[in-house]
Design an enzyme around this catalytic site. Structure first.
Site, PDB file in Angstrom:
ATOM      1  CG  ASP A 192      -1.926  -1.146   1.180  1.00 40.03           C
ATOM      2  OD1 ASP A 192      -2.119  -1.711   0.085  1.00 40.03           O
ATOM      3  OD2 ASP A 192      -2.501  -1.477   2.230  1.00 40.03           O
ATOM      4  N   GLY A 193       2.067   1.174   0.545  1.00 41.04           N
ATOM      5  CA  GLY A 193       2.936   2.349   0.583  1.00 41.04           C
ATOM      6  C   GLY A 193       3.321   2.850  -0.790  1.00 41.04           C
ATOM      7  CG  ASN A 273      -4.308   5.845   3.749  1.00 43.00           C
ATOM      8  OD1 ASN A 273      -5.222   5.488   3.008  1.00 43.00           O
ATOM      9  ND2 ASN A 273      -3.335   5.033   4.103  1.00 43.00           N
ATOM     10  CG  ASP A 303      -3.182   9.855  23.435  1.00 48.08           C
ATOM     11  OD1 ASP A 303      -2.994  10.607  24.402  1.00 48.08           O
ATOM     12  OD2 ASP A 303      -3.005   8.627  23.486  1.00 48.08           O
TER      13      ASP A 303
END
Length: 455
Positions: A192-193, A273, A303
């Site tokens: 996917d990268g 993404n 966070d």
């Protein structure tokens, strides 16, 4: 029976259009939206270009189950309500939602240039890479672009076939050379990268992307490399479905002033993404204000915050507790990261809105932002981040179709709803017999407990 003419209360032109739509074999559904609110970003700071109209072409061949008898999208509701009310017409009513099965790849001229993106630091992809570029150059006579860093790999010298095509490859360097209007389509070899990297290379219009699964997860890479010749030929002939993966346009505005007393120019980045805002190395909770079309929605204490596309809903967002959304759904997901409130749940907002993220005045620390896991930077008080849906999606080529590819990825990569099935009961008598035995045993045990003990 009353006819359509007697029941229709609109104009004659609208009635004739309705008759044409009713008599056609395939309906075209349109979704009207409200006029978008004025962006809060100063127009002088944005360097946007008008969206160019794409030429229309006819499909060459039917494939799969297209065209279907039913659309995935519900028909657009009537725009007149009662004898007097109707939706106000304006120039912003241009949004159109097509049946996803009708999104097919076609070429209005034969493709000549292809960009091949290879996963770096992976020796197992060298052999498929050499096979692919050798076939594209010698068999298909295409101009092949690769990154300059790829040719620096010393292990490529071990492949004798690569020396015959090395001198015919075109090279570029990411961030330096401009690829716009040079590439007809892209082939990704890896995980996917590689698709995320291809998206980052094109900050405007993106060529069609064909991704082969040669990496770890492969959620966005539906093609297998076994018979790559037939699959690439199918794409070159225009016989493939497309998934238009929307991207987010992220604009960073900083309050800081340089030595010339001029504000820094905004940074615009497109992500496929998600954009992630977190507290960074600070031990304190992040305190972030979230605005939607200029209206303060909430303050995020926790966070951090994830703003993702439907494509990114199956990445960091789903790990943080969000739902999974099909890439064809026009939406933006807002997901808190470990919020300091049990009632702070992920939300989905329309794709046309503009989100503003900024530090709250009482925040104890700065916030850090990253774009698809890259370009990580800190934002201080007075800085702001604007996020909205970009007009430049990533056209991802499907191996089968939009629905099959997505659900196959859910099952194979994420093991969605994968479990052992419950055994069926062979005969009804077995159930009756086992149930009666159980009742008799329970009744006997009940009487035993009520019997008084012998003395």
């Amino acid at each position: 029976m009353l006819s359509m003419d007697s029941l229709w209360c609109g104009s004659e032109g609208e009635l004739s259009t309705l008759r044409m739509c009713k008599g056609s074999d395939r309906a075209e559904y349109r979704l009207s939206r409200r006029k978008p609110s004025k962006s809060l970003i100063p127009p002088a700071l944005l360097h946007t270009q008008p969206e160019q109209s794409q030429p229309r072409s006819h499909r060459r061949r039917r494939s799969g189950t297209w065209p279907r008898t039913r659309s995935l999208n519900a028909p657009s509701p009537i725009q007149q309500f009662g004898p007097c009310g109707r939706i106000m017409k304006n120039s912003a009513m241009v949004m159109q939602i097509q049946d996803p099965a009708s999104q097919r790849l076609t070429w209005y001229k034969p493709p000549l240039t292809v960009l091949v993106i290879k996963k770096v630091h992976d020796a197992t992809i060298l052999a498929p890479f050499v096979q692919l570029v050798h076939w594209l150059v010698h068999e298909k006579s295409m101009v092949v672009f690769v990154e300059a860093a790829v040719l620096d790999d010393v292990h490529l010298k071990e492949y004798g076939d690569f020396s015959s095509v090395r001198e015919r490859l075109m090279t570029f360097r990411a961030g330096t050379d401009e690829l716009t209007d040079k590439i007809d389509f892209i082939i990704c070899l890896g995980g996917d990268g590689t698709l995320l990297h291809a998206s980052s290379l094109f900050q405007q219009s993106v060529p069609p992307v064909m991704a082969f699964h040669l990496g770890s997860l492969g959620f966005l890479t539906p093609f297998e490399f076994n018979n790559f010749q037939d699959q690439v030929m199918n794409v070159l002939e225009g016989h493939a479905a497309l998934t238009l993966r929307s991207r987010l346009q992220c604009v960073v505005l900083r309050k800081s002033i340089d030595e010339n007393n001029d504000k820094k120019k905004p940074t615009t980045i497109l992500v496929l993404n998600e954009v992630v805002v977190d507290r960074g190395p600070s031990p304190y909770l992040s305190n972030i204000d979230l605005f939607l079309d200029g209206k303060h929605i909430t303050s995020v204490q926790g966070d951090g915050l994830i703003v993702s596309t439907p494509t990114g809903s199956t990445a960091y967002a789903v790990a943080a507790g969000a739902s999974m959304i099909h890439p064809s759904v026009p939406a933006i997901m807002v997901t808190p990261i470990c919020p300091h409130s049990l009632s702070f749940r992920p939300i989905v907002v329309p794709a046309g809105v503009e989100l503003k993220i900024a530090l709250s005045p009482e925040a104890r620390n700065a916030m850090w932002v990253s774009f698809d896991g890259r370009s990580r930077q800190a934002l201080s008080h007075g800085d702001s981040l604007y996020v909205t849906t970009s007009v430049y999606p990533v056209p991802s080529i499907c191996a089968q179709d939009q629905i099959s590819d997505w659900f196959d990825s859910l099952a194979e990569c994420l093991h969605w709803n994968v479990r052992k099935k419950q055994k069926q009961i062979d005969e009804l008598s077995d159930l009756t017999h086992s149930s009666s035995d159980t009742l008799e045993e329970l009744d006997a045990n009940h009487h035993d407990t009520e019997r008084p003990a012998d003395t």
